[in-house]
Scaffold this active site. Structure first.
Site, short mmCIF file in Angstrom:
data_model
loop_
_atom_site.label_atom_id
_atom_site.label_comp_id
_atom_site.label_asym_id
_atom_site.label_seq_id
_atom_site.Cartn_x
_atom_site.Cartn_y
_atom_site.Cartn_z
N LYS A 220 4.12 -6.05 3.09
CA LYS A 220 2.92 -6.52 3.69
C LYS A 220 1.73 -6.48 2.84
CE LYS A 220 4.62 -3.43 7.52
NZ LYS A 220 5.27 -2.42 6.45
N VAL B 44 0.90 -1.36 -0.05
CA VAL B 44 0.07 -0.10 -0.04
C VAL B 44 0.75 1.22 0.13
CG1 VAL B 44 -0.19 0.26 2.67
CG2 VAL B 44 -2.12 1.14 0.95
N TYR B 45 2.01 1.16 0.48
CA TYR B 45 3.13 2.28 0.51
C TYR B 45 3.06 2.80 -1.11
CZ TYR B 45 4.60 0.86 5.07
OH TYR B 45 4.45 0.30 6.46
N SER B 46 2.44 4.00 -1.11
CA SER B 46 2.25 4.92 -2.49
C SER B 46 1.98 3.91 -3.48
CB SER B 46 3.62 5.37 -2.88
OG SER B 46 4.18 6.59 -2.02
N LEU B 47 0.98 3.08 -2.99
CA LEU B 47 0.18 2.09 -3.84
C LEU B 47 1.22 1.18 -4.80
CD1 LEU B 47 -2.83 4.27 -4.88
CD2 LEU B 47 -2.73 2.41 -3.22
#
Length: 326
Positions: free
Chosen positions: A88, A60-63
Site C-alpha cells: 500500500k 508504512v508498516y514499521s516504516l
C-alpha cells in the site's frame, strides 16, 4: 485451502490473506506488539505450507521493515509466480513536504522503494491506503495507471474510504481509460458493520472483490472480555476503533463465544466464517503473531456457519460511529 477470483478478474487468491502488519520493528513504530524478523519467518513459512498464496503489507508498516521481512521470506520460501503480493501507499513515510499522500511524486517514488524492500520487480496488487484530500483524484488515478502500464503492479486496489469517494475514483478512471480498482480492503467484522450500508452494495454491483481488514476486531472478538494483551494495552489504533463502543459490543463477543462452544470450534473460526459466507468476499486480511493463528485461520475456511447462527450473531448489532478512515 480454497481459492477464488479476486473481484471481476482472473486472479486466484487464497480465501485467507496473511497480513504483515504484525511483522516489523517494535522499537521503531507505534505498534509495540509486532514481531521482529526471527519470529516472523516461521509464520510466513507455515502460511505457505498451508496453501496461503495471498500476502498483504504496506510501506508504512514499521516504516518499511514489514515489506523487507516479508519480501525476504517469500524469496527464500516460495516461487514468485505462485504468490499474490499486495502493498500500500499513502501514509506518512517521512516528515516534511511530499512525505505522504497520493501525489504522482509520492506514488512513483514509493512504488520503487517498496519493490526494492520486497525484492521483486512487481506487486500483484497496489493499494491506496487512504483517501488523499490534498491531491486531485485525477492525478492519483493517472499515476496508478502508469504504475500498472510500467509493469510495476498488475492490479490496483483501495482501502478505507467513503463509498462516494471510491465510486468517484473508479468513475474518473473509466472516463479517461485508466486502470480501475479491483478490490476494496475495508474495515469489517461482527463488531463493525457500517460498510454494509453503502460500500459493500457498491462493490457487489461493480464486481469488486472484498478483502476486509481487522476481521477479528484486533483480537477483541476472539478473547474473553476481561483478558488483556500487549496489543490491547498499547495499540492506539484499536483503542480508537473499539473502546467507544466496547459496552454495546459485549453481547456480540459473548455470542461468538456461545457459537464457538456450540460447534466445538475456536472463536476465531466463528468470526472468520461469518465473513467468509458473505457474497463477493474474497479473503479477510488475517494478522498473526503465532503459527497457531495462521492454522486456526485456515481451519475457518472449512467451517460452514449455519444460517441460524449467522442471524444470531448479527441480531444484537447497533449502529456505530464511522471509524478507520484516518
Amino acid at each position: 485451502m480454497e481459492y477464488v477470483k479476486l473481484g471481476n478478474t482472473g486472479l486466484d487468491v487464497s480465501r485467507i490473506c496473511l497480513g504483515a502488519m504484525s511483522f516489523g520493528d517494535p522499537k521503531n513504530w507505534i505498534h509495540k506488539w509486532v514481531l521482529e524478523e526471527e519470529d516472523s519467518r516461521p509464520i510466513i513459512k507455515r502460511a505457505l505450507e498451508l496453501g496461503i498464496n495471498f500476502f498483504d503489507t504496506a510501506n508504512v508498516y514499521s516504516l518499511g521493515e514489514s515489506e523487507r521481512i516479508l519480501g525476504k521470506a517469500l524469496k527464500d520460501f516460495a516461487q514468485r509466480d505462485k504468490i499474490v503480493l499486495a502493498t500500500k501507499v499513502h501514509q506518512k513515510m517521512f516528515d516534511g513536504p511530499n512525505g505522504q499522500g497520493l501525489s504522482r511524486k509520492a506514488i512513483m517514488s514509493q512504488i520503487d522503494q517498496s519493490l526494492q524492500r520486497l525484492q521483486t520487480d512487481y506487486v500483484d496488487l497496489y493499494i491506496i491506503h487512504r483517501w488523499d484530500y490534498n491531491t486531485p483524484i485525477e492525478e492519483t488515478m493517472e499515476a496508478l495507471h502508469d504504475v500498472v502500464k510500467s509493469g510495476k503492479a498488475r492490479y490496483i486496489g483501495a482501502s478505507a474510504m467513503h463509498a462516494y469517494q471510491f465510486q468517484k475514483a473508479n468513475s474518473v478512471a473509466e472516463k479517461n481509460g485508466w486502470t480501475q480498482f479491483i478490490s476494496m480492503q475495508n474495515h469489517l467484522n461482527l463488531m463493525y458493520r457500517e460498510e454494509e450500508r453503502e460500500m459493500i452494495p457498491y462493490c457487489l454491483d461493480q464486481g469488486i472483490g472484498l478483502t476486509p481488514y481487522s476481521p477479528m476486531a484486533s483480537g477483541r472478538l476472539v478473547k474473553p472480555i476481561e483478558e488483556t494483551t500487549l496489543r490491547r494495552e498499547t495499540d492506539p489504533a484499536q483503542k480508537e476503533k473499539y473502546d467507544p463502543s466496547a459496552k454495546k459490543d459485549q453481547i456480540i463477543i459473548q455470542r461468538v463465544a456461545e457459537v464457538a462452544e456450540k460447534h466445538q470450534v475456536s472463536r476465531a473460526q466463528v468470526a472468520l466464517a461469518w465473513l467468509l459466507q458473505k457474497e463477493n468476499l474474497a479473503a479477510p486480511i488475517v494478522g498473526a503473531t503465532k503459527i497457531k493463528n495462521v492454522e486456526t485461520a485456515v481451519e475457518a475456511v472449512d467451517f460452514q456457519l449455519p444460517v441460524e447462527d449467522v442471524k444470531y450473531l448479527e441480531e444484537p448489532y447497533v449502529p456505530h460511529n464511522v471509524v478507520g478512515f484516518s
